[in-house]
Design a protein around this motif. Structure first.
Motif, PDB file in Angstrom:
ATOM      1  N   THR A 129       7.331   4.927   6.885  1.00 32.16           N
ATOM      2  CA  THR A 129       8.748   4.731   7.142  1.00 32.16           C
ATOM      3  C   THR A 129       9.370   4.211   5.854  1.00 32.16           C
TER       4      THR A 129
ATOM      5  N   ASN B 203       6.636  12.286   6.124  1.00 37.86           N
ATOM      6  CA  ASN B 203       5.385  12.893   6.583  1.00 37.86           C
ATOM      7  C   ASN B 203       5.092  14.006   5.584  1.00 37.86           C
TER       8      ASN B 203
ATOM      9  N   ILE C  15      11.460   8.857   8.217  1.00 41.63           N
ATOM     10  CA  ILE C  15      10.002   9.021   8.248  1.00 41.63           C
ATOM     11  C   ILE C  15       9.584  10.040   7.195  1.00 41.63           C
TER      12      ILE C  15
ATOM     13  N   THR D 209       1.984   9.394   5.983  1.00 42.18           N
ATOM     14  CA  THR D 209       3.062   9.030   6.903  1.00 42.18           C
ATOM     15  C   THR D 209       3.514   7.630   6.540  1.00 42.18           C
TER      16      THR D 209
END
Length: 133
Positions: free
Chosen positions: A93, A101, A99, A91
């Motif tokens: 940013t 993931n 984002i 995960t």
């Protein structure tokens, strides 16, 4: 090297891909290592084989796209002989605000304490979607 040592090497390499670990993970790769992202080049820009030096540069560029770092969690490790499979999730940013993931499956071939061959399987559609500007 035994199976448990090989599992440790593989786990350390995956966790070491995050920037907070510096470049120590790259020391786990044999000088002639080949890292393969298992994807079709026409659908994913980072696909195919990379020599160690190319892979190191790829990871350094990737780290620049995640200024806040990346959280990598190893969710499973299975080994047989010199082959180690690692499942992981990350995960982060991205610099574009999206984002990431990502889910991974890595297959490592380890010889004399170093990774000689790595195959990385990822969700390429997610990777493309979050990296778009």
């Amino acid at each position: 090297m035994g199976i448990e040592q090989n599992k440790t090497i593989a786990r350390e390499l995956v966790l070491g891909l995050s920037p907070e670990h510096g470049d120590t993970a790259f020391d786990l790769l044999h000088e002639d290592a080949v890292w393969t992202v298992m994807a079709h080049p026409e659908s994913f820009p980072v696909a195919g084989d990379m020599a160690k030096a190319e892979f190191v540069e790829h990871i350094k560029r990737f780290r620049q796209a995640i200024p806040g770092g990346i959280q990598i969690t190893v969710t499973g490790v299975t080994a047989e002989g010199d082959r180690v499979a690692v499942e992981a999730e990350s995960t982060a940013t991205l610099s574009n605000g999206r984002i990431l993931n990502q889910f991974y499956h890595f297959l490592f071939e380890i010889e004399d304490g170093e990774v000689r061959r790595a195959r990385e399987y990822i969700d390429t559609a997610h990777g493309v979607a979050v990296h778009r500007d």
